[in-house]
Motif scaffolding. Sequence first.
Motif, PDB file in Angstrom:
ATOM      1  N   SER A  77       0.830  -1.205   0.000  1.00 19.43           N
ATOM      2  CA  SER A  77       0.000   0.000   0.000  1.00 19.43           C
ATOM      3  C   SER A  77       0.859   1.247   0.000  1.00 19.43           C
ATOM      4  O   SER A  77       0.566   2.221  -0.700  1.00 19.43           O
ATOM      5  CB  SER A  77      -0.901   0.034   1.240  1.00 19.43           C
ATOM      6  OG  SER A  77      -1.739  -1.080   1.260  1.00 19.43           O
ATOM      7  N   VAL A  78       1.919   1.193   0.779  1.00 12.87           N
ATOM      8  CA  VAL A  78       2.798   2.362   0.859  1.00 12.87           C
ATOM      9  C   VAL A  78       3.479   2.607  -0.482  1.00 12.87           C
ATOM     10  O   VAL A  78       3.571   3.744  -0.949  1.00 12.87           O
ATOM     11  CB  VAL A  78       3.844   2.163   1.975  1.00 12.87           C
ATOM     12  CG1 VAL A  78       4.895   3.251   1.917  1.00 12.87           C
ATOM     13  CG2 VAL A  78       3.168   2.166   3.326  1.00 12.87           C
ATOM     14  N   ASP A  79       3.940   1.519  -1.104  1.00  9.52           N
ATOM     15  CA  ASP A  79       4.575   1.675  -2.409  1.00  9.52           C
ATOM     16  C   ASP A  79       3.613   2.347  -3.380  1.00  9.52           C
ATOM     17  O   ASP A  79       3.980   3.243  -4.144  1.00  9.52           O
ATOM     18  CB  ASP A  79       4.987   0.299  -2.966  1.00  9.52           C
ATOM     19  CG  ASP A  79       6.101  -0.326  -2.127  1.00  9.52           C
ATOM     20  OD1 ASP A  79       6.711   0.406  -1.331  1.00  9.52           O
ATOM     21  OD2 ASP A  79       6.330  -1.534  -2.269  1.00  9.52           O
ATOM     22  N   LEU A  81       1.135   4.227  -2.606  1.00  9.23           N
ATOM     23  CA  LEU A  81       0.936   5.618  -2.198  1.00  9.23           C
ATOM     24  C   LEU A  81       2.076   6.489  -2.704  1.00  9.23           C
ATOM     25  O   LEU A  81       1.861   7.626  -3.129  1.00  9.23           O
ATOM     26  CB  LEU A  81       0.867   5.677  -0.668  1.00  9.23           C
ATOM     27  CG  LEU A  81       0.399   6.993  -0.062  1.00  9.23           C
ATOM     28  CD1 LEU A  81      -0.969   7.354  -0.583  1.00  9.23           C
ATOM     29  CD2 LEU A  81       0.381   6.890   1.449  1.00  9.23           C
TER      30      LEU A  81
END
Lengths: 298, 298
Positions: A77-79, A81
């Motif tokens: 998810s962070v990637d 984002l």
Amino acid sequence: MNRLSMKHLRYFEALAQRRHFGRAAEDCAISQPALSVQIKELEALIGAPLVERSARRVHLTGLGEVFAERAGEILRSVDELEELGRAGSGPLAGRLRIGVIPTVAPYLLPDLIKALAQAHPELDLRPRETVTQRLIEDLSEARLDVAIVALPISEPFLHEVALFDEEFVLVRPKEDAAKPVPSADMLRTMRLLLLEEGHCFRDQALSFCNMAPSLQGELMEGSSLATLVQMVGAGIGVTLIPEMAVAVETRSASVSIAHLGPEPPKRTIGMVWRRTNPLSDQLGGIADIVRSVAMARR
Amino acid sequence: MNRLSMKHLRYFEALAQRRHFGRAAEDCAISQPALSVQIKELEALIGAPLVERSARRVHLTGLGEVFAERAGEILRSVDELEELGRAGSGPLAGRLRIGVIPTVAPYLLPDLIKALAQAHPELDLRPRETVTQRLIEDLSEARLDVAIVALPISEPFLHEVALFDEEFVLVRPKEDAAKPVPSADMLRTMRLLLLEEGHCFRDQALSFCNMAPSLQGELMEGSSLATLVQMVGAGIGVTLIPEMAVAVETRSASVSIAHLGPEPPKRTIGMVWRRTNPLSDQLGGIADIVRSVAMARR
DNA sequence: GCCTGTTCATAACCCTGCCCTATCACAGAA
DNA sequence: TTCTGTGATAGGGCAGGGTTATGAACAGGC
């Protein structure tokens, strides 16, 4: 040692994949001791061991496996984002909330929406139609990104660009077509139908006739140009409408159009947005598109 | 300035909620400049502005709002992840993969599972039944947490605790009940039914009779104790079974049980796990439960 | 118009956290 | 035993991120 950090997750993910401190550290581009320390810190943070160290091989504990799975999801998810900025690759990606005054919206918006969708397919257009004052408020509160209004606005926090000028034309009953075009002064003596309070176009028309807003007692008011034109067709009076509205509004009414001369009244339509809007530069491009759409409608 | 960090997300979330740098910084327990710098760095990282600064108020850009939403989701996941350790509050929460040898499993597991579920309701029990060698391999590869086997195992990497001793009893056809109990030496001359290769119980029985494994030509083999007992009932030969199996297996067969004396053969059942298992201490507690279940079955 | 207060940005400094290298401790294999 | 591979520990240095002080821009009151 405070809270869970991205590093903890990334390091642990590497360890979970490689099951080897040295190898995992390599993947993370750090030294093995650095990774050891971080993993240890992570375990202290969680309050339970996540990996089982033995001389020859590293295993995950049950908790460790659950943790690795969840950490992986979070990291993906962070990637994603992180890619958010680059993903909206075009200068103007995402939502554009555009406000338009009612005496312009119905004649401009249909073509404008088409043109914008073509020029910026990734644009999520959110049009809104209301009177100038509300548009300004909405801009101020950042509920709108841009607004198309009659200039000038003279709000210091707004940046203005002119789009086009449009003439006001006189709408009379059809049977008056042959009569001479009245002067501004003569208009004052006729029954003039105007939009209700709040519409800037009302004020512009009044100003052309040099009528004080307080003289309104004699006037009829309508809530849209369409209403006004229909009332003119019924012989109730005369009205002024902007040039752009002629094609649409006079099609189905028995009225005649007359240009007021020699110095016809006109107004300038422009686009405004907050000076502080970081997209300020790109918004100039949007203004260009609006301008070209308006020109094409001539 | 490298990659997106937890701090970036937390700080931005605070800013998105408060829409005020000073206030948000307060929430984060840092100074306003620190927050400013981090937000700025975040924007550089994303490659696009996320907030719109104006003198009086702070607004989010369209991208900023999307970002805030996603960041919030991620942070909630992270918070949850942080709780993972504490959530499994009991010392033994989560999965427990327990292996049991086939000559014990059917007689012990049903009661054991009940007892464990009661003692540790949060335990996710994963039993597995197979022969000792496979259990050891699975332990070594961390596919199992503990195993219940016949001791000794003598693997240096495994920790062993004894659970209970169980006697081997002789199973003969019912009509042999009155005959004298044969000695170990006499057994060697009878037709002895044994489990197939790989079962430790087979080796233990052979060892009691002082028979070399190579003498197996004379023997019949079965794949489970149930099969062996049924065959004895059919008059094909005799067999040895562990005491714990008697109640279950002889219920529906016409066989008689005889205790071999004066020094009856027996084996020690124990629990083993990797020494390196971080839960080593708690596993002793599990062993206690197994022990009490086995005692209760007497 | 000028002054003042608010707010975000910038600057300079400083400290803590993180990483590095070096080394130890331990377990398996030879 | 000795050697090798692996993870843990120790000590030192760099830099990221924090602090306070200050600046710049703007809104609002006099």
